[in-house]
Design a protein around this motif. Structure first.
Motif, short mmCIF file in Angstrom:
data_model
loop_
_atom_site.label_atom_id
_atom_site.label_comp_id
_atom_site.label_asym_id
_atom_site.label_seq_id
_atom_site.Cartn_x
_atom_site.Cartn_y
_atom_site.Cartn_z
N LYS A 185 0.83 -1.20 0.00
CA LYS A 185 0.00 0.00 0.00
C LYS A 185 0.87 1.26 0.00
O LYS A 185 0.58 2.23 -0.70
CB LYS A 185 -0.93 -0.01 1.22
CG LYS A 185 -2.10 -0.96 1.11
CD LYS A 185 -3.01 -0.85 2.32
CE LYS A 185 -4.25 -1.73 2.17
NZ LYS A 185 -5.13 -1.64 3.36
N GLY A 186 1.94 1.24 0.80
CA GLY A 186 2.83 2.39 0.85
C GLY A 186 3.50 2.64 -0.49
O GLY A 186 3.63 3.79 -0.94
N GLN A 187 3.93 1.56 -1.15
CA GLN A 187 4.59 1.71 -2.44
C GLN A 187 3.62 2.22 -3.51
O GLN A 187 3.95 3.10 -4.30
CB GLN A 187 5.19 0.38 -2.88
CG GLN A 187 6.38 -0.06 -2.03
CD GLN A 187 6.86 -1.46 -2.39
OE1 GLN A 187 6.08 -2.29 -2.83
NE2 GLN A 187 8.15 -1.72 -2.18
N LEU A 188 2.39 1.67 -3.52
CA LEU A 188 1.41 2.07 -4.53
C LEU A 188 0.94 3.50 -4.34
O LEU A 188 0.56 4.17 -5.30
CB LEU A 188 0.22 1.11 -4.50
CG LEU A 188 0.51 -0.30 -5.00
CD1 LEU A 188 -0.70 -1.21 -4.76
CD2 LEU A 188 0.86 -0.30 -6.48
N SER A 189 0.95 3.97 -3.07
CA SER A 189 0.48 5.33 -2.83
C SER A 189 1.35 6.36 -3.54
O SER A 189 0.91 7.47 -3.84
CB SER A 189 0.46 5.63 -1.32
OG SER A 189 1.78 5.60 -0.79
N SER A 190 2.60 5.99 -3.83
CA SER A 190 3.50 6.90 -4.53
C SER A 190 3.01 7.17 -5.95
O SER A 190 3.38 8.18 -6.56
CB SER A 190 4.91 6.31 -4.58
OG SER A 190 5.38 5.99 -3.29
N PHE A 191 2.20 6.27 -6.48
CA PHE A 191 1.75 6.42 -7.86
C PHE A 191 0.37 7.08 -7.96
O PHE A 191 -0.10 7.36 -9.05
CB PHE A 191 1.70 5.04 -8.54
CG PHE A 191 3.03 4.37 -8.61
CD1 PHE A 191 3.89 4.60 -9.67
CD2 PHE A 191 3.45 3.51 -7.61
CE1 PHE A 191 5.13 3.97 -9.74
CE2 PHE A 191 4.68 2.88 -7.66
CZ PHE A 191 5.53 3.12 -8.73
N VAL A 192 -0.29 7.28 -6.82
CA VAL A 192 -1.64 7.84 -6.83
C VAL A 192 -1.66 9.23 -7.45
O VAL A 192 -2.52 9.54 -8.29
CB VAL A 192 -2.23 7.88 -5.40
CG1 VAL A 192 -3.54 8.66 -5.39
CG2 VAL A 192 -2.46 6.46 -4.89
N GLU A 193 -0.72 10.08 -7.03
CA GLU A 193 -0.71 11.45 -7.54
C GLU A 193 -0.51 11.47 -9.05
O GLU A 193 -1.16 12.23 -9.77
CB GLU A 193 0.40 12.25 -6.86
CG GLU A 193 0.41 13.72 -7.27
CD GLU A 193 1.47 14.51 -6.52
OE1 GLU A 193 1.69 15.67 -6.89
OE2 GLU A 193 2.08 13.96 -5.58
N ALA A 194 0.38 10.61 -9.55
CA ALA A 194 0.62 10.55 -11.00
C ALA A 194 -0.64 10.11 -11.74
O ALA A 194 -0.99 10.64 -12.79
CB ALA A 194 1.78 9.60 -11.30
N PHE A 195 -1.35 9.12 -11.15
CA PHE A 195 -2.58 8.64 -11.78
C PHE A 195 -3.65 9.73 -11.81
O PHE A 195 -4.32 9.94 -12.82
CB PHE A 195 -3.10 7.41 -11.03
CG PHE A 195 -4.41 6.89 -11.56
CD1 PHE A 195 -4.46 6.11 -12.69
CD2 PHE A 195 -5.60 7.21 -10.92
CE1 PHE A 195 -5.67 5.64 -13.18
CE2 PHE A 195 -6.81 6.75 -11.39
CZ PHE A 195 -6.84 5.96 -12.53
#
Length: 342
Positions: free
Chosen positions: A105-115
């Protein structure tokens, strides 16, 4: 020594086979230095096969294990010791799984803003699709992102289209999260039991409901950002990610809303809206519109429409639909501008 993680899952959970005999067998085995299944089988007067089945269950639960002297005999183990051997490794596995989940979850959260940035700069402002799964996913996305307002204009539940059926629980969820909701139905929805049942959930959730004499279109607008509208004939839907279009539909909704009648779940039947509905039917009859067009405009089936028309003709003592329209026009009961628009 076997560990809990080495046992196949379907075998590890055959503990459902525990019955009164297995408990009795365990009681006989307790307090002995060691035992054999055949010895206890003889004591209990049961077939050896049944004793061996009990041993298999007890070994799976770690309540029985081989004696340390290598004799092939067995010893009974306390439930506390069995729990340490059987459950602790499983609990450790669960804990490790939770840690891995938190890490992902922590790793994927880094991509939320880009998405989200890419979503805002979406190349396709209009997506037309008839695929049920895609429609459902896009409705879910729009509903989950909705925080302030949802607007709906639709026919009664009995005549709703697939996307409106899919949207119904999502709209309820938006309302329960605190967003405002204004839903427009035709007057005929007041006489539809399924619609009234649905509105029995919408109103307590904070939604506002009104009915109007005509529902010419159907659409949903979430936060004046995303709109779902028909895409021609059939079940295809246009999903519009354009604030200008969503604002236009919101304005149309507001104009109809102003002249619509509040829905009171405690009132029965058409609750004072029948006169408004009858006037609309007279207008459309005077225009010469066909049954299919009239039924669609007022949100009822053609069969129900014909019943209403028959009652109007009887009331006006008209011999035909055309004569009913003419008599209504002469009596000033119709709006000829509406009739010409039909």
């Amino acid at each position: 020594m076997e560990t809990a993680t080495q046992i196949p899952r379907q075998e590890a959970w055959r503990a459902a086979d525990v019955d009164e005999f297995v408990v009795t067998f365990y009681e006989r085995a307790l307090g002995r230095a060691d035992f054999s299944p055949s010895g206890i089988a003889d004591e209990l007067g049961v077939p050896l096969r049944r004793a061996e089945q009990a041993v298999r269950v007890l070994r799976e639960l770690r309540l029985v294990k081989p004696a340390e002297d290598g004799s092939g005999r067995l010893v009974a183990v306390s439930p506390e010791a069995a729990q340490m051997e059987l459950l602790v490794p499983l609990e450790r596995e669960i804990l490790d799984g939770r840690r891995r989940l938190a890490g992902f979850k922590g790793q994927l959260s880094s991509f939320v803003e880009a998405f989200e940035k890419q979503s805002r700069a979406r190349a396709d402002t209009v997506v037309i699709t008839g695929d049920r799964e895609e429609i459902e996913l896009r409705l879910l996305e729009a509903a989950q992102a909705c925080t302030t307002e949802v607007l709906v204009m639709q026919p009664c539940v009995a005549r709703e289209t697939p996307e409106l059926r899919l949207a119904r629980p999502l709209v309820l969820d938006v309302l329960r999260r605190g967003a405002q909701g204004r839903i427009l139905y035709p007057h005929t929805a007041r006489g539809d039991s399924d619609t009234r049942a649905h509105l029995g959930e919408v109103l307590p959730a904070g939604g506002q409901v009104r009915t109007t004499k005509e529902v010419r279109d159907r659409f949903l607008v979430f936060d004046r950002k995303t709109a779902f509208i028909p895409a021609g004939e059939g079940d295809a839907i246009a999903v519009v990610y354009d604030g200008a279009v969503a604002a236009f539909l919101a304005g149309l909704h507001a104009r109809v809303w102003e002249s619509a009648f509040d829905f009171d779940s405690g009132a029965s039947g058409y609750a004072g809206t029948m006169g408004d509905l009858k006037a609309t039917l007279l207008d459309l009859l005077a225009s010469g519109a066909k049954d299919e067009a009239i039924a669609r405009r007022v949100g009822m089936s053609e069969r129900t429409l014909r019943r209403h028309v028959a009652a109007i003709m009887q009331e006006l003592s008209a011999g035909s639909r055309f004569q009913a329209g003419v008599l209504a026009a002469r009596a000033g009961l119709v709006d000829l501008s509406l009739g010409s628009a039909a």
